[in-house]
Design a protein around this motif. Sequence first.
Motif, PDB file in Angstrom:
ATOM      1  N   THR A 116     -17.193  20.431   0.444  1.00 14.84           N
ATOM      2  CA  THR A 116     -18.154  19.811   1.348  1.00 14.84           C
ATOM      3  C   THR A 116     -17.974  18.296   1.370  1.00 14.84           C
ATOM      4  O   THR A 116     -17.961  17.670   2.438  1.00 14.84           O
ATOM      5  CB  THR A 116     -19.589  20.156   0.911  1.00 14.84           C
ATOM      6  OG1 THR A 116     -19.706  21.573   0.787  1.00 14.84           O
ATOM      7  CG2 THR A 116     -20.604  19.631   1.900  1.00 14.84           C
ATOM      8  N   GLN A 117     -17.808  17.693   0.208  1.00 13.00           N
ATOM      9  CA  GLN A 117     -17.650  16.244   0.156  1.00 13.00           C
ATOM     10  C   GLN A 117     -16.279  15.811   0.656  1.00 13.00           C
ATOM     11  O   GLN A 117     -16.126  14.707   1.199  1.00 13.00           O
ATOM     12  CB  GLN A 117     -17.920  15.753  -1.270  1.00 13.00           C
ATOM     13  CG  GLN A 117     -19.369  16.001  -1.678  1.00 13.00           C
ATOM     14  CD  GLN A 117     -19.792  15.245  -2.910  1.00 13.00           C
ATOM     15  OE1 GLN A 117     -19.125  14.311  -3.347  1.00 13.00           O
ATOM     16  NE2 GLN A 117     -20.911  15.642  -3.479  1.00 13.00           N
ATOM     17  N   MET A 118     -15.273  16.660   0.488  1.00 12.32           N
ATOM     18  CA  MET A 118     -13.976  16.354   1.082  1.00 12.32           C
ATOM     19  C   MET A 118     -14.098  16.239   2.597  1.00 12.32           C
ATOM     20  O   MET A 118     -13.606  15.293   3.212  1.00 12.32           O
ATOM     21  CB  MET A 118     -12.962  17.433   0.721  1.00 12.32           C
ATOM     22  CG  MET A 118     -12.395  17.335  -0.673  1.00 12.32           C
ATOM     23  SD  MET A 118     -11.430  15.834  -0.937  1.00 12.32           S
ATOM     24  CE  MET A 118     -10.130  16.051   0.258  1.00 12.32           C
ATOM     25  N   LEU A 119     -14.765  17.216   3.225  1.00  7.03           N
ATOM     26  CA  LEU A 119     -14.916  17.179   4.680  1.00  7.03           C
ATOM     27  C   LEU A 119     -15.789  16.004   5.100  1.00  7.03           C
ATOM     28  O   LEU A 119     -15.567  15.408   6.162  1.00  7.03           O
ATOM     29  CB  LEU A 119     -15.499  18.492   5.192  1.00  7.03           C
ATOM     30  CG  LEU A 119     -15.571  18.639   6.714  1.00  7.03           C
ATOM     31  CD1 LEU A 119     -14.210  18.438   7.362  1.00  7.03           C
ATOM     32  CD2 LEU A 119     -16.144  20.002   7.098  1.00  7.03           C
ATOM     33  N   SER A 120     -16.748  15.626   4.270  1.00 10.79           N
ATOM     34  CA  SER A 120     -17.569  14.449   4.572  1.00 10.79           C
ATOM     35  C   SER A 120     -16.713  13.190   4.633  1.00 10.79           C
ATOM     36  O   SER A 120     -16.915  12.327   5.500  1.00 10.79           O
ATOM     37  CB  SER A 120     -18.664  14.278   3.508  1.00 10.79           C
ATOM     38  OG  SER A 120     -19.585  15.327   3.553  1.00 10.79           O
ATOM     39  N   LEU A 121     -15.755  13.067   3.718  1.00  8.61           N
ATOM     40  CA  LEU A 121     -14.873  11.903   3.725  1.00  8.61           C
ATOM     41  C   LEU A 121     -13.923  11.912   4.912  1.00  8.61           C
ATOM     42  O   LEU A 121     -13.465  10.865   5.357  1.00  8.61           O
ATOM     43  CB  LEU A 121     -14.065  11.847   2.428  1.00  8.61           C
ATOM     44  CG  LEU A 121     -14.796  11.345   1.186  1.00  8.61           C
ATOM     45  CD1 LEU A 121     -13.900  11.462  -0.033  1.00  8.61           C
ATOM     46  CD2 LEU A 121     -15.237   9.895   1.372  1.00  8.61           C
ATOM     47  N   ILE A 122     -13.643  13.093   5.434  1.00  6.87           N
ATOM     48  CA  ILE A 122     -12.730  13.186   6.566  1.00  6.87           C
ATOM     49  C   ILE A 122     -13.455  12.928   7.884  1.00  6.87           C
ATOM     50  O   ILE A 122     -13.046  12.090   8.682  1.00  6.87           O
ATOM     51  CB  ILE A 122     -12.067  14.572   6.605  1.00  6.87           C
ATOM     52  CG1 ILE A 122     -11.251  14.817   5.345  1.00  6.87           C
ATOM     53  CG2 ILE A 122     -11.183  14.718   7.842  1.00  6.87           C
ATOM     54  CD1 ILE A 122     -10.814  16.254   5.171  1.00  6.87           C
ATOM     55  N   ALA A 123     -14.540  13.646   8.115  1.00  8.59           N
ATOM     56  CA  ALA A 123     -15.127  13.672   9.450  1.00  8.59           C
ATOM     57  C   ALA A 123     -16.638  13.511   9.469  1.00  8.59           C
ATOM     58  O   ALA A 123     -17.257  13.731  10.501  1.00  8.59           O
ATOM     59  CB  ALA A 123     -14.749  14.977  10.148  1.00  8.59           C
TER      60      ALA A 123
END
Length: 256
Positions: A116-123
């Motif tokens: 979830t936090q990976m996707l937050s950093l992406i988009a």
Amino acid sequence: SFSLEMKLPSMRFLALLACVQATVVFPASAGEAVLRPDGLNANPGWALNRVGEELSGNSSFAYPDTTVPVRLYLIDTAVENPSSFTAANPRLTFESTILVRGSNDPQVSTPRAHGTQMLSLIAGIETGVAPGTPIHVVNYDIYPSPTTTISLLSSAISKAVLHHKHPNTVKMRAVICIATSSNTEAEFSYMVSDTINTALAAGIPVILSSGNLGQDAASIVPSSNGTKNGVICVGASGSNDLALPDSNFGTPVDVL
């Protein structure tokens, strides 16, 4: 072919997403390596400000968003409440979450914070590197429990390549993001190396984190693959823009 100068701008600094790292934990008994996601950026706002700096130190500079759609193969934990991302960011399309499991693993998906936090950093609208880029997400959940294995990681890479090449898949540029690294020097993994080679042959750049042991990334799985043309291996820097002591180093590392 890829060069660092070409591939970083063209992928909208998706490489820097791998600063959220995970650790591979090797059990004391003989057997396959076990992977476990840990290590999160406690201050993503600061990190994203660093992404936007010019070499001259102008902190107001920001890379323009890429208008060409990109499919992100996010190999991680399952993302929590993906509909919240698509509701907040109209340019993000969450295509699917795909389970990658062994025969004895529970065939269920348990969303966790890391993916979830990976996707937050992406988009993510507030913390994302590329909120204005049209991104299509295919999330490969390789965690049947808090841990996973090298074979499931390799399987997910292979599945991403098959999806990318499938005749029914809408064609677009793609990138594979894997934020995991071994927590000790590891024997070279031919399984991981071969599947990464397959992705590169299909024209898919692969993003890897360097790891956080303060060791040569060439002796760490999977970051040892960072020397390959088309792989971007990302280390970590601190507030002084120097490499963190815990960040792995060496020839595989392309960018901090």
